[in-house]
Design a protein around this motif. Structure first.
Motif, mmCIF file in Angstrom:
data_model
loop_
_atom_site.group_PDB
_atom_site.id
_atom_site.type_symbol
_atom_site.label_atom_id
_atom_site.label_comp_id
_atom_site.label_asym_id
_atom_site.label_seq_id
_atom_site.Cartn_x
_atom_site.Cartn_y
_atom_site.Cartn_z
ATOM 1 N N PRO A 9 -19.477 6.765 15.632
ATOM 2 C CA PRO A 9 -18.008 6.864 15.607
ATOM 3 C C PRO A 9 -17.520 7.086 14.179
ATOM 4 O O PRO A 9 -17.921 6.371 13.257
ATOM 5 C CB PRO A 9 -17.551 5.502 16.147
ATOM 6 N N ALA A 10 -16.641 8.088 14.003
ATOM 7 C CA ALA A 10 -16.219 8.478 12.651
ATOM 8 C C ALA A 10 -14.924 7.822 12.209
ATOM 9 O O ALA A 10 -14.577 7.869 11.022
ATOM 10 C CB ALA A 10 -16.070 9.994 12.581
ATOM 11 N N THR A 11 -14.181 7.218 13.131
ATOM 12 C CA THR A 11 -12.884 6.620 12.791
ATOM 13 C C THR A 11 -12.763 5.226 13.391
ATOM 14 O O THR A 11 -13.518 4.858 14.302
ATOM 15 C CB THR A 11 -11.730 7.484 13.326
ATOM 16 N N ILE A 12 -11.784 4.480 12.903
ATOM 17 C CA ILE A 12 -11.500 3.162 13.477
ATOM 18 C C ILE A 12 -11.049 3.328 14.927
ATOM 19 O O ILE A 12 -11.410 2.532 15.797
ATOM 20 C CB ILE A 12 -10.410 2.437 12.656
ATOM 21 N N TYR A 13 -10.279 4.377 15.181
ATOM 22 C CA TYR A 13 -9.787 4.660 16.541
ATOM 23 C C TYR A 13 -10.955 4.780 17.516
ATOM 24 O O TYR A 13 -10.941 4.188 18.602
ATOM 25 C CB TYR A 13 -8.961 5.947 16.517
ATOM 26 N N LYS A 61 -5.667 13.195 -2.150
ATOM 27 C CA LYS A 61 -6.054 13.995 -0.989
ATOM 28 C C LYS A 61 -7.076 13.259 -0.139
ATOM 29 O O LYS A 61 -7.026 13.280 1.096
ATOM 30 C CB LYS A 61 -6.621 15.333 -1.458
ATOM 31 N N ASN A 62 -8.021 12.576 -0.795
ATOM 32 C CA ASN A 62 -9.028 11.799 -0.065
ATOM 33 C C ASN A 62 -8.394 10.640 0.708
ATOM 34 O O ASN A 62 -8.865 10.276 1.787
ATOM 35 C CB ASN A 62 -10.087 11.263 -1.023
ATOM 36 N N LEU A 63 -7.331 10.068 0.155
ATOM 37 C CA LEU A 63 -6.658 8.955 0.841
ATOM 38 C C LEU A 63 -6.040 9.398 2.165
ATOM 39 O O LEU A 63 -5.825 8.574 3.059
ATOM 40 C CB LEU A 63 -5.566 8.359 -0.056
ATOM 41 N N GLN A 64 -5.747 10.685 2.301
ATOM 42 C CA GLN A 64 -5.202 11.199 3.550
ATOM 43 C C GLN A 64 -6.259 11.928 4.379
ATOM 44 O O GLN A 64 -5.936 12.602 5.344
ATOM 45 C CB GLN A 64 -4.026 12.144 3.267
ATOM 46 N N GLY A 65 -7.517 11.759 3.992
ATOM 47 C CA GLY A 65 -8.616 12.421 4.689
ATOM 48 C C GLY A 65 -9.212 11.560 5.787
ATOM 49 O O GLY A 65 -8.555 10.685 6.361
ATOM 50 N N GLN A 66 -10.506 11.797 6.071
ATOM 51 C CA GLN A 66 -11.212 11.015 7.077
ATOM 52 C C GLN A 66 -11.460 9.586 6.581
ATOM 53 O O GLN A 66 -11.291 9.293 5.400
ATOM 54 C CB GLN A 66 -12.542 11.690 7.422
ATOM 55 N N THR A 67 -11.880 8.720 7.490
ATOM 56 C CA THR A 67 -12.111 7.315 7.133
ATOM 57 C C THR A 67 -13.122 7.189 6.001
ATOM 58 O O THR A 67 -12.937 6.382 5.077
ATOM 59 C CB THR A 67 -12.603 6.529 8.363
ATOM 60 N N SER A 68 -14.181 7.997 6.046
ATOM 61 C CA SER A 68 -15.195 7.937 4.979
ATOM 62 C C SER A 68 -14.608 8.382 3.645
ATOM 63 O O SER A 68 -14.956 7.839 2.587
ATOM 64 C CB SER A 68 -16.392 8.821 5.345
ATOM 65 N N ILE A 102 -4.129 -1.122 10.931
ATOM 66 C CA ILE A 102 -2.667 -1.194 10.779
ATOM 67 C C ILE A 102 -2.224 -1.095 9.326
ATOM 68 O O ILE A 102 -1.020 -1.029 9.062
ATOM 69 C CB ILE A 102 -2.097 -2.499 11.399
ATOM 70 N N LEU A 103 -3.164 -1.060 8.368
ATOM 71 C CA LEU A 103 -2.770 -0.863 6.976
ATOM 72 C C LEU A 103 -2.037 0.478 6.869
ATOM 73 O O LEU A 103 -2.538 1.505 7.339
ATOM 74 C CB LEU A 103 -3.991 -0.864 6.060
ATOM 75 N N PRO A 104 -0.862 0.511 6.247
ATOM 76 C CA PRO A 104 -0.080 1.763 6.193
ATOM 77 C C PRO A 104 -0.813 2.931 5.555
ATOM 78 O O PRO A 104 -0.488 4.087 5.831
ATOM 79 C CB PRO A 104 1.146 1.366 5.357
ATOM 80 N N VAL A 105 -1.810 2.662 4.715
ATOM 81 C CA VAL A 105 -2.537 3.746 4.057
ATOM 82 C C VAL A 105 -3.439 4.506 5.030
ATOM 83 O O VAL A 105 -3.815 5.656 4.777
ATOM 84 C CB VAL A 105 -3.368 3.193 2.871
ATOM 85 N N MET A 106 -3.792 3.877 6.165
ATOM 86 C CA MET A 106 -4.647 4.523 7.157
ATOM 87 C C MET A 106 -3.792 5.406 8.075
ATOM 88 O O MET A 106 -2.769 4.968 8.587
ATOM 89 C CB MET A 106 -5.375 3.475 8.007
ATOM 90 N N LYS A 107 -4.236 6.641 8.276
ATOM 91 C CA LYS A 107 -3.437 7.545 9.101
ATOM 92 C C LYS A 107 -3.597 7.214 10.584
ATOM 93 O O LYS A 107 -4.627 6.681 11.007
ATOM 94 C CB LYS A 107 -3.818 9.002 8.823
ATOM 95 N N VAL A 108 -2.556 7.533 11.354
ATOM 96 C CA VAL A 108 -2.593 7.344 12.804
ATOM 97 C C VAL A 108 -3.411 8.491 13.385
ATOM 98 O O VAL A 108 -2.999 9.650 13.324
ATOM 99 C CB VAL A 108 -1.169 7.335 13.397
ATOM 100 N N THR A 113 0.828 -1.207 0.000
ATOM 101 C CA THR A 113 0.000 0.000 0.000
ATOM 102 C C THR A 113 0.863 1.257 0.000
ATOM 103 O O THR A 113 2.087 1.210 0.148
ATOM 104 C CB THR A 113 -0.916 0.062 1.242
ATOM 105 N N LEU A 114 0.182 2.370 -0.152
ATOM 106 C CA LEU A 114 0.796 3.680 0.035
ATOM 107 C C LEU A 114 0.914 3.934 1.536
ATOM 108 O O LEU A 114 0.174 3.345 2.320
ATOM 109 C CB LEU A 114 -0.097 4.737 -0.607
ATOM 110 N N CYS A 115 1.843 4.820 1.948
ATOM 111 C CA CYS A 115 1.950 5.181 3.360
ATOM 112 C C CYS A 115 1.204 6.484 3.611
ATOM 113 O O CYS A 115 1.301 7.428 2.823
ATOM 114 C CB CYS A 115 3.415 5.335 3.763
ATOM 115 N N SER A 116 0.471 6.544 4.708
ATOM 116 C CA SER A 116 -0.374 7.699 5.006
ATOM 117 C C SER A 116 0.418 8.985 5.192
ATOM 118 O O SER A 116 -0.112 10.079 5.031
ATOM 119 C CB SER A 116 -1.191 7.429 6.275
ATOM 120 N N SER A 117 1.704 8.880 5.535
ATOM 121 C CA SER A 117 2.507 10.078 5.782
ATOM 122 C C SER A 117 3.094 10.677 4.507
ATOM 123 O O SER A 117 3.782 11.696 4.568
ATOM 124 C CB SER A 117 3.649 9.754 6.751
#
Length: 723
Positions: free
Chosen positions: A616-620, A455-462, A643-649, A314-318
């Motif tokens: 709840p809006a995020t996995i967190y 840009k959407n890939l680094q946005g909210q979970t939705s 834990i998928l790297p594409v998901m931001k912390v 995957t792509l990395c969220s950072s």
């Protein structure tokens, strides 16, 4: 004094025990107690009228003496049980020791001699000094040996701290070295290296233990860095800890290899054999690369996927998608352009005066559009080379950058030092090269098709969920560009020539191409055709293929499982079908047979929630729900997805591994960097066991604990007869 939730959960009180005014019927499906609800209605005589309850035994009322006697009996029984358990445990321990061999039992029984105890205390002191140096980022070496006159001894940083500790009253070290000559090296470089490796291993193991407890993890590497003259690959690991927090921790450096196949083998060997992680539990891999390294790291990703198909690439969220795609383009001109952009950004960030000069130039050029000018000024004060719209920003800033650098390089006053003047001249020449201009303009236009998607890939979970569904449209647009590349390239080249004209840059073929074809240059080869074949066509083709590779069918399936997040469910009107997409994680679930029923309950729970309950809006947020453990399959899926790297912390305080790595590299000179000390510095807050370090050293290097007679002269000293 119990809350309504506690009354309902622990005491199972029903509605008949509450006044009607205490009950809130928020929906036809459920009854909810008000926040201040207190049970007040209790019928203590109804059982007398119930024929089935008349024959029940009455509970005898106990006297105070009887109650006291019962309590004493329970205390005695508990004490007896505890004693029996303790005896059983001791018996089991004795049996285990006897089964493993009598030698170990004898060793444990034999007390340490005075010499052995002193050796352990001595080693513990050395380890304490090394850990302090790592945490405080103090290099081992002090003065450069080359700088010192011959015959003069000076302590390195390690020995200086050791001597300071002796002077501060460390009796163990004082006894050890009181008869030692002052121009002798107390601890050899070899021993320091051995001890540092043990420190690094023990500190890393603390993190890896948590990773193993979590089972599932992802591997992320950062850009290749220079550690004391050798290229290394920083490795980070993502996992969900016991507190349900997604963490990204730095676990070490991997020596970089030019041959991608050798690198892939060493990468796998280090993670599995040296660090002890089971790659069967790896669910994601991502590689942030410098320009020119992308193809090699792609080979590593491919080899890992061949062995572990569930380690999704995957792509990395950072990292912004457009920046990542640009760095992966296998065209030399693109790599050179990206390097130039980084140098320009770095130069301006190093000098506040230069930024002021650039601000003034932007104000002059954007007099008629002050809003745009202020926006560009704000962008210049950030790391704009990592933005989704990096190339759009650069095209807008090009004229201001060139004029500013020209003004600095031609300034006859003493405002700027020689370094800044020299760099300004070199970078101005690089920016006004037509090859650079046309490369930036083409990248800007090609990557405009992926900007919103990235840009959407680094946005909210939705945003991430819906981005997965828009990939087809992005690829369709790029394929349409490829089919009509002549038309698109004509527009792009015209934009590049207009920008070059504004900067007074001559439009011509690259000098290296003209020199290579000197004397037999085809007159039909124009600049426009040349850049179409050498830049536009390969760039578009590569980006299409790279998007297909990075967003594989498996990756897209995983992203579609994000509909498990309640806010995404709500946007889909709770009409979701995660079962089909979750098949790839079936073996990771605790109860896969009940997945369908559990998902149904999960949807109903949120569909018929109370009006005052937010989704709840995020996995967190979902992982931290109080009742998430009642949905074990959903919990397992959410953990793997997070834990998928594409998901931001989501919580920044758990992304400190990467930030501390950047800080270490920024604050430490290249020649003073150490892969061992770096791990201690970056993970300074991880607990360490000195006794374990000492025991490990003694086991690995028996008999190598140096005594006074073993001391050797330092490399930068001469031992005289008098010494």
């Amino acid at each position: 004094d119990k809350t309504p939730d506690q009354l309902n959960k622990h005491y199972r009180l029903c509605a008949k025990h509450f006044e009607t005014s205490m009950i809130c019927r928020s929906s036809p499906y459920r009854t909810v107690l008000r926040d201040n609800a207190v049970p007040t209605i209790f019928d203590l005589t109804s059982h007398l009228n119930n024929p089935h309850s008349r024959h029940r035994k009455r509970i005898k009322e106990l006297s105070e003496d009887e109650i006291r006697t019962l309590k004493q009996q329970k205390i005695e029984e508990a004490f007896e049980r505890e004693q029996a358990t303790q005896e059983l445990n001791e018996s089991n321990e004795r049996n285990t020791v006897s089964e493993e061999g009598g030698e170990e039992q004898e060793e444990e029984a034999v007390p340490l001699t005075l010499e052995e105890r002193e050796n352990k205390d001595y080693l513990k002191s050395l380890f304490e000094i090394l850990i302090l140096m790592g945490k405080q980022n103090i290099p081992l070496d002090g003065h450069n040996v080359v700088e010192l006159p011959e015959g003069i001894f000076t302590s390195d940083n390690f020995q200086a701290l050791l001597e300071y500790r002796i002077n501060a009253g460390d009796e163990v070290l004082r006894k050890r070295f009181e008869m030692t000559a002052v121009n002798l090296e107390y601890c050899s470089k070899t021993q320091q290296k051995q001890m540092l490796e043990i420190c690094e291993s023990c500190v890393r193991e603390e993190t890896l233990r948590e990773v193993r407890d979590s089972h599932f993890f992802s591997i992320v590497t950062d850009e290749v860095v220079d550690i004391a003259g050798e290229e290394h690959l920083p490795v980070l690991v993502r996992f969900v800890d016991d507190s349900h927090n997604l963490r990204e921790e730095f676990i070490g450096f991997l020596p970089y290899e030019a041959d991608p196949e050798i690198l892939a083998v060493k990468f796998h060997t280090t993670i599995t054999e040296k660090w002890g992680l089971n790659m069967e539990y790896c669910r994601g891999q991502a590689y942030i690369v410098s320009s020119g390294f992308a193809s090699k790291m792609k080979v590593v990703a491919t080899r890992v996927l061949e062995k572990y198909p569930q380690a999704v690439y995957t792509l990395c969220s950072s990292c912004a998608l457009n920046v990542w795609l640009a760095k992966s383009v296998p065209v030399v001109g693109v790599s050179i352009a990206l390097g130039t952009i980084e140098e320009v950004c770095c130069l301006f960030n190093q000098s506040p005066q230069l930024l002021v000069e650039l601000d003034n130039m932007i104000s002059v050029l954007f007099q008629n559009n002050k809003e745009k000018g202020n926006e560009l000024k704000e962008i210049c004060r950030s790391q704009w080379t990592g933005r989704h719209d990096t190339f759009e920003v650069l095209v807008d800033l090009m004229q201001a950058l060139v004029l500013c650098l020209d003004a600095v390089s031609s300034d006859s006053s003493v405002r700027w030092n020689n370094f800044i003047v020299g760099r300004a001249f070199v970078l101005s020449s690089a920016l006004t090269d037509f090859d650079f201009i046309v490369t930036v303009v083409i990248l800007k236009n090609v990557l405009s098709f992926t900007r919103a998607f990235g840009k959407n890939l680094q946005g909210q979970t939705s945003d991430v969920f819906f981005a997965a569904g828009s990939l087809t449209a992005v690829l369709h647009s790029l394929n349409e560009v490829m089919e009509n590349i002549e038309v698109y390239h004509e527009f792009w080249f015209e934009e590049a020539t207009n920008l070059a004209t504004k900067l007074d840059v001559q439009i011509k073929l690259p000098g290296k191409f003209r020199r290579a074809h000197q004397g037999n240059l085809d007159s039909e080869v124009t600049s426009e055709n040349y850049y179409k074949e050498i830049l536009s066509v390969p760039t578009v083709e590569h980006i299409i293929q790279e998007l297909k590779d990075i967003f594989s069918e498996q990756h897209l399936k995983a992203l579609k499982c994000l509909s498990l997040v309640p806010s995404v469910m709500g946007q889909l009107k709770f009409n979701t079908s995660e079962e089909h997409h979750a098949d790839m994680y079936k073996n990771d679930l605790p109860n896969p047979d009940t997945l369908s029923a559990e998902l149904h309950c999960w949807r109903i729970k949120w569909k018929h929630r109370g009006k005052d309950i937010e989704l709840p809006a995020t996995i967190y947020e979902a992982l931290h729900l109080p009742d998430i453990k009642f949905f074990p399959n959903v919990y397992a899926l959410l953990k793997v997805l997070s834990i998928l790297p594409v998901m931001k912390v989501e919580n920044e305080k758990y992304e400190i591994g990467r930030k501390r790595l950047k800080a270490y590299l920024k604050n430490t000179l290249t020649e003073q960097r150490s892969s061992n000390l770096a791990l201690l510095n970056i993970n300074f807050d991880i607990k360490h066991d000195l006794d374990l370090m000492v025991d490990t050293y003694i086991k690995l290097y028996p008999g190598k604990v140096e005594f006074q007679e073993d001391f050797i002269p330092s490399n930068n000293s001469e031992v005289t007869e008098d010494a």
